[in-house]
Design a protein around this motif. Sequence first.
Motif, short mmCIF file in Angstrom:
data_model
loop_
_atom_site.label_atom_id
_atom_site.label_comp_id
_atom_site.label_asym_id
_atom_site.label_seq_id
_atom_site.Cartn_x
_atom_site.Cartn_y
_atom_site.Cartn_z
N TYR A 55 3.11 16.80 6.44
CA TYR A 55 4.16 15.62 6.47
C TYR A 55 5.69 16.36 6.50
O TYR A 55 6.52 15.37 6.83
CB TYR A 55 4.14 14.73 5.15
CG TYR A 55 2.90 13.84 5.04
CD1 TYR A 55 2.13 13.62 6.09
CD2 TYR A 55 2.38 13.42 3.88
CE1 TYR A 55 0.82 12.95 6.12
CE2 TYR A 55 1.16 12.81 3.84
CZ TYR A 55 0.63 12.33 4.60
OH TYR A 55 -0.45 11.68 4.85
N SER A 115 0.79 -1.30 0.11
CA SER A 115 -0.02 -0.11 0.09
C SER A 115 0.69 1.11 -0.07
O SER A 115 0.39 2.40 0.03
CB SER A 115 -0.72 0.11 1.22
OG SER A 115 -1.81 -1.21 1.09
N ALA A 116 2.21 1.08 0.03
CA ALA A 116 3.17 2.32 0.14
C ALA A 116 2.82 3.12 1.34
O ALA A 116 2.85 4.56 0.94
CB ALA A 116 3.22 3.10 -1.12
N TYR A 117 2.37 2.82 2.60
CA TYR A 117 2.32 3.55 3.61
C TYR A 117 3.81 4.10 3.88
O TYR A 117 4.93 3.55 3.69
CB TYR A 117 1.98 2.62 4.91
CG TYR A 117 0.57 2.26 4.96
CD1 TYR A 117 -0.26 3.22 5.13
CD2 TYR A 117 0.43 1.10 4.67
CE1 TYR A 117 -1.71 2.90 5.13
CE2 TYR A 117 -1.04 0.51 4.49
CZ TYR A 117 -2.22 1.54 4.78
OH TYR A 117 -3.45 1.15 4.94
N LEU A 118 3.85 5.31 4.58
CA LEU A 118 5.06 5.95 4.73
C LEU A 118 5.97 5.13 5.79
O LEU A 118 7.29 5.22 5.57
CB LEU A 118 4.79 7.22 5.37
CG LEU A 118 4.36 8.56 4.58
CD1 LEU A 118 4.24 9.66 5.14
CD2 LEU A 118 5.21 8.48 3.39
N SER A 167 -1.25 15.66 2.19
CA SER A 167 -2.14 16.11 3.58
C SER A 167 -2.09 17.65 3.38
O SER A 167 -3.36 18.04 3.39
CB SER A 167 -1.37 15.68 4.74
OG SER A 167 -2.05 16.18 5.96
N SER A 212 -5.64 10.12 4.64
CA SER A 212 -5.12 10.39 6.05
C SER A 212 -4.25 9.13 6.30
O SER A 212 -3.90 8.89 7.67
CB SER A 212 -6.57 10.23 7.04
OG SER A 212 -7.15 9.26 6.83
N GLU A 213 -4.21 8.14 5.44
CA GLU A 213 -3.63 6.95 5.72
C GLU A 213 -2.02 7.16 5.80
O GLU A 213 -1.28 5.91 5.66
CB GLU A 213 -4.12 5.79 5.14
CG GLU A 213 -5.70 5.77 5.03
CD GLU A 213 -6.08 4.36 5.28
OE1 GLU A 213 -5.53 3.47 6.08
OE2 GLU A 213 -7.19 4.37 4.56
N GLU A 214 -1.48 8.33 5.27
CA GLU A 214 0.14 8.26 5.32
C GLU A 214 0.54 7.02 4.20
O GLU A 214 1.32 6.32 4.54
CB GLU A 214 0.65 7.88 6.84
CG GLU A 214 0.20 9.01 7.68
CD GLU A 214 1.11 8.85 8.97
OE1 GLU A 214 1.66 8.04 9.04
OE2 GLU A 214 1.14 9.83 9.75
N ARG A 215 0.40 7.64 3.04
CA ARG A 215 0.95 6.63 2.09
C ARG A 215 1.56 7.56 1.01
O ARG A 215 1.29 8.51 0.52
CB ARG A 215 -0.39 6.20 1.01
CG ARG A 215 -1.03 4.83 1.97
CD ARG A 215 -2.33 4.52 1.37
NE ARG A 215 -2.26 3.72 0.39
CZ ARG A 215 -3.55 3.29 -0.46
NH1 ARG A 215 -4.51 3.85 -0.09
NH2 ARG A 215 -3.20 2.60 -1.45
N LEU A 216 2.83 7.14 0.34
CA LEU A 216 3.52 7.66 -0.28
C LEU A 216 2.81 8.02 -1.50
O LEU A 216 2.11 7.13 -2.17
CB LEU A 216 4.98 6.84 -0.53
CG LEU A 216 5.78 7.44 -1.65
CD1 LEU A 216 6.62 8.74 -0.90
CD2 LEU A 216 7.06 6.66 -1.86
N PRO A 222 -0.91 5.13 -4.77
CA PRO A 222 -2.51 5.23 -4.13
C PRO A 222 -3.38 5.92 -4.57
O PRO A 222 -4.10 6.65 -3.77
CB PRO A 222 -1.78 5.69 -2.79
CG PRO A 222 -0.55 6.43 -3.04
CD PRO A 222 0.00 5.90 -4.39
#
Lengths: 720, 688
Positions: free
Chosen positions: B348, A576-579, B328, B320-324, B29
């Motif tokens: 961020y 999902s490419a979360y940080l 925000s 809001s899920e902090e994906r690259l 994403p």
Amino acid sequence: MLKKLLILALCIVLVVSVAIGIVYADDPVTPPDEQEDVGTENTYYTVEIGDAVLKVNTFNLNMEITKGNRTWYSGNRPVDEEGNYLDGMAYLGSRVTDGITVGYRNLNSNNKIVQAESITNLVSAPGEDSPVSKFDERDDGFDATLRLRSNAGTLSFKLQVRFDGTNLKATVPNSSIVEGGNMGLEQITLFPYFDGSYQQTEGQIFIPDGSGALIDLSVPTRARNGYNERVYGEDLSYVNTAQSNNQPERVTMPVLATLYPDGGTTMIATKGAEYCRVVANASGTNNMDYNRACFSFVYREEYFRVYDDKGTTSNYPSMSERSEFDAQITYTLMDEGVNIADVAEVYRKHLDLKQSSIQNVGLRLQFLMAENKPSMFGRTKVTMTTTDYLESVVRDVNSYCKGLTVSVTGYQRGGLGGSGASVFPMAGKSSFKSLGKTLTTLDVPLCFSVDYVRIHERASIAKGDLLQNISEQFVTLADTRAGSNVTYRVLKPSYSLDNLLSDADDLQDFYAGIEASNLGAMLFSGYKSEVFSRSDLIKSTCDAIGSLQVPIALSNPNDYMFGVLDSYVDAPIEYSAYLIETESVPFLQMVLGGSVPMYSEALNLDFTGQQLILRLIDSNVYPSFILTEQDAIELYGTDSQSIFTSSFDVWKYSISDTYKQVNDVLSQVVGEHIVNRTQVAANVYVNTYSNQVKTVVNYSSTPYTYQGKLIDAMTAEVVR
Amino acid sequence: MKRWYIVIAILVLATVTVFAMPSIAFAVPYSTETIGPESSVVPTQTAYTPTGKIVLPAVTSNNDKKGMDFAIEEAADVANSKVYIADAKSACVTVLSMTGDQLGVIGSGTLNTPTGVALDDKWLYVADSGNNKIYIFDKAGESQGEISKPTNPLVGADTPFVPAKVTVDRRGNLYVVSTGCSSGLMQLSLVRDENGALQGEFVGYVGANETQATFQSLLQDLFFSDAQKSDFLAVPRSPTNVAINSRGLIYTVTNNSHSNAVKKLNTLGNAIMSPSVNYARTVAVSIDDAENIFSVDNDGYITVFDSYGDLLFRFGGKDSEERLGSLSIPAAIEVLSDGSIVVLDEDYRMATVYQRTEFAEKVFKAVSYYKDGLYLEGENDWKDILRLNSSFIVSYKALARASMKRGDYETALRQFKLAEDKDGYSEAYWEIRNDWLQDNVGWIVAVILVLVVLVVVWKIIDKKKPKLLAPVKAGVSKVTNVRIVRELLFTKNYFKSAPDAVYQTKYHEATSVWSALILYVWFVVLQLLDVLVTGYLFNSNSVYNSNALRIVLTSTAVLFALVLCNYFVSTVSDGEGKLKHCFISFIYALAPYLILALPMFVISRFLTYNEQIIYDLLMVIIYGWSAVCIFRTIMELHDYTFWQAVKNIILTLFAFVMAILFVIVLRMLVTQFFGYFASLFREMFTHA
């Protein structure tokens, strides 16, 4: 005046005191059972099994396992020479060191906030009393009975730990859970910091996000939140209207791992996976300096409840009834030099997979036969592909591809949009029968693609067959991709599975199998008229699919289906490419490789070129394309207008080129699985397969020489 | 000495916050959108993938200052570029490499709230909205001067000077966004004072926004006195961001502007172009060398327009899920020479790098051909793009131009239709029609001659040998004497003289309810034929979006409602007409439309925009004539004077509007009534 105020204040104090007294007098807390003497904070029980030693603190259930030169801690909070905690995080209390964290709620209170406490805080005198009321020593572990209390009531359950020197199983039997008073159990997290670490350190955490992801613990993260996802996806009966696009990848495998240079741990939720969440943190996330991965079992869920049709009055109460299941995690201790392929091997052994039946590198072509669009006079059918054309394409592709498989969609009367959740009524039955026969002679499997879980809101269906959520609303799923505005309803499992079994019977004359979307992937529970739990749905789906006499392909299913499916379609090749994540790994493919043929999502809708082809090779996933005879512009105005390119004429070359590249490499490893994966240079990966053949994938823009063989930029090669 | 320790400490802290930028990335994403048929938004291939992040060092300060901006000093190899990030929270400009290595800190201790930054060959310009100054540094961080509020009389004493953003052109002119300054951007030229320090000299204002007319302001204009209006003086919004292209043309951004949030200014400072789609919440823009426009908005979307302002791609979105790749609180955007986009996110505290995909490369290449008029040269690229997305409408436009250039008008016609370029379609159709006319002029003349001869012969025979035509005439007469046919043919009497025809209707039963009903049906059929038959160029309806049942119900309801309203109004205003006569006369009065509309629909299929004036004129005549017929019919029907008829029509229309409102309110009440009980039962059962 002052006097009056003083009297008033005294009165208020008196009333408040009396009120508090009444409240506490009514406190439904039941007195603790007679408690065994389980020792003080520093009492340990030690078990030796082979070369491993399990040492458990009988006061707070903190564990240390020593094996060889390494010690695994169930929660290790570093201290300085004077015994002060280094993390300086007073709010953590004993959460790191206690064996269990419990989430609970006062069921009789309007305050729905879930309190999460470590077990030593849920006793009469925190820090002095032990939460363990009974500790049974065993040769292979221990049984601990916990007796917890809060203002709301009491809670007791048993923790069983069994250790065989390599695998440690921690179980909370459902039958042991007893709630007293109004203390409602919400969550249990077993050993939340098992094999965790402090601050930045060499090592990685594996999380099952999509195909799999790694969190590199040696680099700081910019993420503020840890990873926290529901295994098998959120329950549709509890959430508000769900959307089906741009969502993070679903967790389909309840497996986690910690990987350090000197060893690591694979954690699998072996029981109760359908009720748990995957939690992972890297130092810096959620305001803490710890790296950890754990499972949290959810016994009561918050759900979306509405009071009116438009949902303007709503809230999120918690379930009154507790979900009933056994919770079990199996920890496998891994030695020095552990890598992700070792984790995959442990998990692979846990699954009951079919024997490999893969003969050739596969290629999946999905044909959209027909759609429909609004016109001035109702809806008009748009024929996109004819069976004659499909047959000619198959003959063409089959000339260079021996692993071709074909699926068809939109074959129902009236086309795809608004069709029911069944193969029938089919348009042109005889032509499909003839097609199936012809493809059989060409040794090309044919599948009819059906969505047995969702149904288009336009489709005609009795309301009684639709799933209603806990608020008794019909569950809806919205596809809000650009150009789409389609809403689906969700079907009751009994209806879906009846259709599946009936279709399977009828399809035997068609020489064809079934390709099912969402079945075995979307997991939910039912409340209205058809009451079932997530566990029930898993069982009934596995039973139904296991009994089929026709081949079945499933789209991105959960791991409980891995043992019954014949092929896996729409396989994720990404995370999902979360940080918080630093690298995507083909873990899913490592697990299923060689056992089940895996096909990608339709490549033509996200065709990023050579990089995508390399990714398929790297992941050992076979390509898929969605095709039509007519140009995709004809789909404009239909529910399938998100398919913006599909004509076989324009994709003919790309299909053969993609297949050729994939086949050149993966034909050497058909039926094998990855046993080792290493990064040998920046953007250059080497996968070693079970037949010891290595595939080298060079994603970089410069050539790379591996074992004397030059691998050109953006290419993949086999090295023996 | 202590300062050095602090700088070293910051550098050490930054060194540990270095993030490697992965060069391969697959996870995206978001979906990418473009403009499809009928100006709809449709999905397309991924145009940009998030490939890396440039992370700012963490700040220890807890101040709540907001605002961030960045400028990128590009090196020959983009990977060696430097990123200058102005950050209000840390009160300095941080210099980072493209991989996130901290290379220095500028203005620490001097700057208060740096929210804007710009670069040219020599200097770094920092807009400080806390100190109300623009600071000028060299690249090493040495101060070269500062600019305070200009003293020029054009800058009034009450005019605020709160520099929020700044940009600079190649001649060293600064363009400053000053918060609250409604006169536009402040243009300043650089001069040196007697000490050699750089200062700014006020040149003038450019790019002021116009006040936006709202319904409220229109009402105020209509009803308020001049004195009252002065209390509500509308002040134009001040621009909120600024960018400049390689030719020195300025682009302004006005956040929350519902028209032209992004404007391209000419050298005089006047707006000459805005993107075709207005995204009101645009935060920042950047322009590449080909003058393509890249914008980012508060909703986290990155939008790419070509130099004409046509939308090419839109992707991203808040998450809001902090994906690259998701954003925000986006603060700034820059496009680099290799085509990658860098977007700074204030929340961020990092910049995300998005790299162009092969698909986007193709689109930009093809767009550049199109822009230069090289239609044939770009044809293969556009075909490639269509291969990857059949709904990429801009491709059809370009391919149609190429087909036109090749003389393949039939293909061009089809492609212009797909591109919904009606002007182009008209051009192609004109060429096709012209060719057809030239090829077929002989037999067209022959047919006309034959028709003329036939008419002449008919007349001669009718005059000299009437018996020969008698059977034909008798047959026609027999048909026209059938009552219903006769009544339908009576339409022509309304056509000629409505009052006489109404008289005949009222007093001699020249028409009937049945014949009127047939005409009502014909009217409804005409509404359907309008959609189906009218030529593409003159057809404002889409077959995709038209629903026959809806058309039938709507037109029927409107007609009957108007008839009823007119009848009821006339009954209370001394009208003589009976309901039956109202019903009949109303539809008969539409005779010009009923008779001429279909021929006009058919004719429209053969016309181009060159003949549009003829078509429009004829349609105006038909509608006007019908209106006159209705007016005269009402006069005669109710025996009204001119002004009485005018009053009756106004009241009829008013009653019609009231009837619609009544239906809407009734529907709402019924819905709420049932909704209330549904909620009540649901709540009872839920709590039970």
